[in-house]
Design a protein around this motif. Structure first.
Motif, PDB file in Angstrom:
ATOM      1  N   VAL A  25       0.841  -1.204   0.000  1.00 16.91           N
ATOM      2  CA  VAL A  25       0.000   0.000   0.000  1.00 16.91           C
ATOM      3  C   VAL A  25       0.875   1.254   0.000  1.00 16.91           C
ATOM      4  O   VAL A  25       0.638   2.191  -0.764  1.00 16.91           O
ATOM      5  CB  VAL A  25      -0.966  -0.010   1.204  1.00 16.91           C
ATOM      6  N   ALA A  26       1.886   1.282   0.857  1.00 18.94           N
ATOM      7  CA  ALA A  26       2.766   2.448   0.931  1.00 18.94           C
ATOM      8  C   ALA A  26       3.506   2.670  -0.383  1.00 18.94           C
ATOM      9  O   ALA A  26       3.623   3.804  -0.853  1.00 18.94           O
ATOM     10  CB  ALA A  26       3.759   2.287   2.079  1.00 18.94           C
ATOM     11  N   SER A  27       3.968   1.604  -0.989  1.00 20.04           N
ATOM     12  CA  SER A  27       4.688   1.713  -2.257  1.00 20.04           C
ATOM     13  C   SER A  27       3.782   2.254  -3.356  1.00 20.04           C
ATOM     14  O   SER A  27       4.172   3.143  -4.120  1.00 20.04           O
ATOM     15  CB  SER A  27       5.241   0.345  -2.643  1.00 20.04           C
ATOM     16  N   ARG A  28       2.569   1.747  -3.434  1.00 21.91           N
ATOM     17  CA  ARG A  28       1.627   2.210  -4.464  1.00 21.91           C
ATOM     18  C   ARG A  28       1.227   3.659  -4.219  1.00 21.91           C
ATOM     19  O   ARG A  28       1.136   4.443  -5.161  1.00 21.91           O
ATOM     20  CB  ARG A  28       0.410   1.304  -4.506  1.00 21.91           C
ATOM     21  N   ALA A  29       0.986   4.023  -2.972  1.00 20.44           N
ATOM     22  CA  ALA A  29       0.613   5.409  -2.656  1.00 20.44           C
ATOM     23  C   ALA A  29       1.754   6.355  -3.009  1.00 20.44           C
ATOM     24  O   ALA A  29       1.532   7.421  -3.591  1.00 20.44           O
ATOM     25  CB  ALA A  29       0.245   5.536  -1.183  1.00 20.44           C
ATOM     26  N   HIS A  30       2.957   5.941  -2.666  1.00 20.40           N
ATOM     27  CA  HIS A  30       4.136   6.768  -2.943  1.00 20.40           C
ATOM     28  C   HIS A  30       4.285   7.011  -4.449  1.00 20.40           C
ATOM     29  O   HIS A  30       4.568   8.129  -4.883  1.00 20.40           O
ATOM     30  CB  HIS A  30       5.379   6.067  -2.384  1.00 20.40           C
ATOM     31  N   ARG A  31       4.072   5.983  -5.238  1.00 17.38           N
ATOM     32  CA  ARG A  31       4.263   6.093  -6.680  1.00 17.38           C
ATOM     33  C   ARG A  31       3.181   6.918  -7.371  1.00 17.38           C
ATOM     34  O   ARG A  31       3.337   7.311  -8.516  1.00 17.38           O
ATOM     35  CB  ARG A  31       4.346   4.700  -7.302  1.00 17.38           C
ATOM     36  N   GLN A  32       2.080   7.180  -6.691  1.00 14.62           N
ATOM     37  CA  GLN A  32       1.002   7.969  -7.286  1.00 14.62           C
ATOM     38  C   GLN A  32       1.182   9.472  -7.083  1.00 14.62           C
ATOM     39  O   GLN A  32       0.373  10.258  -7.560  1.00 14.62           O
ATOM     40  CB  GLN A  32      -0.342   7.509  -6.738  1.00 14.62           C
ATOM     41  N   GLN A  33       2.247   9.875  -6.408  1.00 17.41           N
ATOM     42  CA  GLN A  33       2.509  11.294  -6.228  1.00 17.41           C
ATOM     43  C   GLN A  33       2.915  11.929  -7.553  1.00 17.41           C
ATOM     44  O   GLN A  33       3.477  11.265  -8.425  1.00 17.41           O
ATOM     45  CB  GLN A  33       3.653  11.504  -5.225  1.00 17.41           C
ATOM     46  N   LYS A  34       2.684  13.231  -7.654  1.00 20.25           N
ATOM     47  CA  LYS A  34       3.062  13.951  -8.869  1.00 20.25           C
ATOM     48  C   LYS A  34       4.574  13.962  -9.054  1.00 20.25           C
ATOM     49  O   LYS A  34       5.078  13.810 -10.153  1.00 20.25           O
ATOM     50  CB  LYS A  34       2.548  15.380  -8.806  1.00 20.25           C
ATOM     51  N   HIS A  35       5.301  14.159  -7.970  1.00 21.76           N
ATOM     52  CA  HIS A  35       6.765  14.245  -8.040  1.00 21.76           C
ATOM     53  C   HIS A  35       7.367  13.056  -7.305  1.00 21.76           C
ATOM     54  O   HIS A  35       7.948  13.195  -6.240  1.00 21.76           O
ATOM     55  CB  HIS A  35       7.258  15.566  -7.439  1.00 21.76           C
ATOM     56  N   TYR A  36       7.221  11.894  -7.895  1.00 20.66           N
ATOM     57  CA  TYR A  36       7.697  10.651  -7.284  1.00 20.66           C
ATOM     58  C   TYR A  36       9.197  10.488  -7.498  1.00 20.66           C
ATOM     59  O   TYR A  36       9.695  10.584  -8.614  1.00 20.66           O
ATOM     60  CB  TYR A  36       6.942   9.464  -7.889  1.00 20.66           C
ATOM     61  N   VAL A  37       9.897  10.258  -6.401  1.00 21.74           N
ATOM     62  CA  VAL A  37      11.309   9.882  -6.446  1.00 21.74           C
ATOM     63  C   VAL A  37      11.430   8.646  -5.554  1.00 21.74           C
ATOM     64  O   VAL A  37      11.070   8.688  -4.379  1.00 21.74           O
ATOM     65  CB  VAL A  37      12.239  11.002  -5.930  1.00 21.74           C
ATOM     66  N   SER A  46       2.319  15.420   5.943  1.00 22.25           N
ATOM     67  CA  SER A  46       1.917  15.155   7.319  1.00 22.25           C
ATOM     68  C   SER A  46       0.694  14.247   7.294  1.00 22.25           C
ATOM     69  O   SER A  46       0.362  13.687   6.249  1.00 22.25           O
ATOM     70  CB  SER A  46       1.620  16.479   8.031  1.00 22.25           C
ATOM     71  N   HIS A  47       0.004  14.129   8.410  1.00 25.70           N
ATOM     72  CA  HIS A  47      -1.093  13.181   8.531  1.00 25.70           C
ATOM     73  C   HIS A  47      -2.254  13.404   7.565  1.00 25.70           C
ATOM     74  O   HIS A  47      -3.040  12.491   7.341  1.00 25.70           O
ATOM     75  CB  HIS A  47      -1.605  13.167   9.974  1.00 25.70           C
ATOM     76  N   GLU A  48      -2.376  14.592   6.997  1.00 23.23           N
ATOM     77  CA  GLU A  48      -3.451  14.801   6.028  1.00 23.23           C
ATOM     78  C   GLU A  48      -3.175  14.061   4.721  1.00 23.23           C
ATOM     79  O   GLU A  48      -4.067  13.842   3.928  1.00 23.23           O
ATOM     80  CB  GLU A  48      -3.674  16.298   5.756  1.00 23.23           C
ATOM     81  N   SER A  49      -1.944  13.621   4.519  1.00 27.13           N
ATOM     82  CA  SER A  49      -1.545  12.909   3.310  1.00 27.13           C
ATOM     83  C   SER A  49      -1.601  11.394   3.521  1.00 27.13           C
ATOM     84  O   SER A  49      -0.973  10.862   4.444  1.00 27.13           O
ATOM     85  CB  SER A  49      -0.118  13.312   2.927  1.00 27.13           C
ATOM     86  N   PHE A  50      -2.329  10.703   2.621  1.00 30.51           N
ATOM     87  CA  PHE A  50      -2.352   9.240   2.703  1.00 30.51           C
ATOM     88  C   PHE A  50      -0.967   8.657   2.442  1.00 30.51           C
ATOM     89  O   PHE A  50      -0.612   7.620   3.003  1.00 30.51           O
ATOM     90  CB  PHE A  50      -3.371   8.635   1.729  1.00 30.51           C
ATOM     91  N   VAL A  51      -0.189   9.315   1.611  1.00 31.04           N
ATOM     92  CA  VAL A  51       1.180   8.846   1.350  1.00 31.04           C
ATOM     93  C   VAL A  51       1.945   8.803   2.667  1.00 31.04           C
ATOM     94  O   VAL A  51       2.602   7.805   2.997  1.00 31.04           O
ATOM     95  CB  VAL A  51       1.896   9.753   0.326  1.00 31.04           C
ATOM     96  N   PHE A  52       1.849   9.873   3.449  1.00 33.65           N
ATOM     97  CA  PHE A  52       2.530   9.931   4.746  1.00 33.65           C
ATOM     98  C   PHE A  52       2.003   8.851   5.684  1.00 33.65           C
ATOM     99  O   PHE A  52       2.772   8.115   6.299  1.00 33.65           O
ATOM    100  CB  PHE A  52       2.329  11.312   5.384  1.00 33.65           C
ATOM    101  N   ARG A  53       0.667   8.738   5.781  1.00 38.45           N
ATOM    102  CA  ARG A  53       0.069   7.774   6.725  1.00 38.45           C
ATOM    103  C   ARG A  53       0.404   6.332   6.344  1.00 38.45           C
ATOM    104  O   ARG A  53       0.705   5.516   7.206  1.00 38.45           O
ATOM    105  CB  ARG A  53      -1.441   7.980   6.806  1.00 38.45           C
ATOM    106  N   SER A  54       0.365   6.028   5.046  1.00 37.64           N
ATOM    107  CA  SER A  54       0.687   4.656   4.631  1.00 37.64           C
ATOM    108  C   SER A  54       2.159   4.351   4.892  1.00 37.64           C
ATOM    109  O   SER A  54       2.511   3.242   5.310  1.00 37.64           O
ATOM    110  CB  SER A  54       0.327   4.424   3.169  1.00 37.64           C
ATOM    111  N   HIS A  55       3.008   5.328   4.666  1.00 43.40           N
ATOM    112  CA  HIS A  55       4.444   5.165   4.919  1.00 43.40           C
ATOM    113  C   HIS A  55       4.704   4.963   6.419  1.00 43.40           C
ATOM    114  O   HIS A  55       5.441   4.056   6.813  1.00 43.40           O
ATOM    115  CB  HIS A  55       5.178   6.408   4.400  1.00 43.40           C
TER     116      HIS A  55
END
Length: 139
Positions: A25-37, A46-55
């Motif tokens: 889940v964290a990997s998929r969420a991370h890769r869906q960001q506009k500026h993925y590195v 921060s906590h408002e971001s699912f990317v942050f929470r999944s990570h």
């Protein structure tokens, strides 16, 4: 030995599967960001971001994995009571799943947050296991 501890072993398996799911889940969420590195999480999240929470969910489970796995495996090796070992492993496993679910859906900076209560349940199961293991080793 495996048959004696099968309940605890299935609980440990569930913990591993949960962490695998969290990593996915964290990997998929991370890769869906506009500026993925790869390997870099935006420090502004921060906590408002699912990317942050999944990570954070994955890292929190990863950070706590050895605290349960080590005593559980040692308990099996030294012949600790299989019933109570299994109960404690399953309490921990279920608490971690509920912690994960709440971390995914509740975006809050509040502390304690709803997920904190399930962290405490898992932590308490781990503490009881450590105490029971110490008593078993001392006897």
């Amino acid at each position: 030995m495996i048959a004696t501890y099968s309940f605890a072993i299935w609980g440990l398996w569930l913990i591993l599967v949960t962490i695998f799911i969290q990593a996915t889940v964290a990997s998929r969420a991370h890769r869906q960001q506009k500026h993925y590195v790869a390997g870099i999480l935006d420090t502004q999240l921060s906590h408002e971001s699912f990317v942050f929470r999944s990570h954070r969910t994955f890292l929190n489970s990863h950070e706590n994995l050895l605290m349960m796995f080590g005593p559980a495996l040692l308990g099996m090796l030294v012949g600790m009571d299989a019933f109570w070992l299994g109960i404690l492993v399953w309490v921990y496993a279920i608490a971690r799943i509920l912690h994960m679910a709440l971390y995914y859906v509740v975006a809050t900076e509040a502390n304690p947050s709803p997920r904190s209560y399930f962290f405490i349940v898992g932590y308490a199961a781990n503490l009881v296991l450590l105490i029971m293991l110490g008593v078993h080793l001392a006897s």
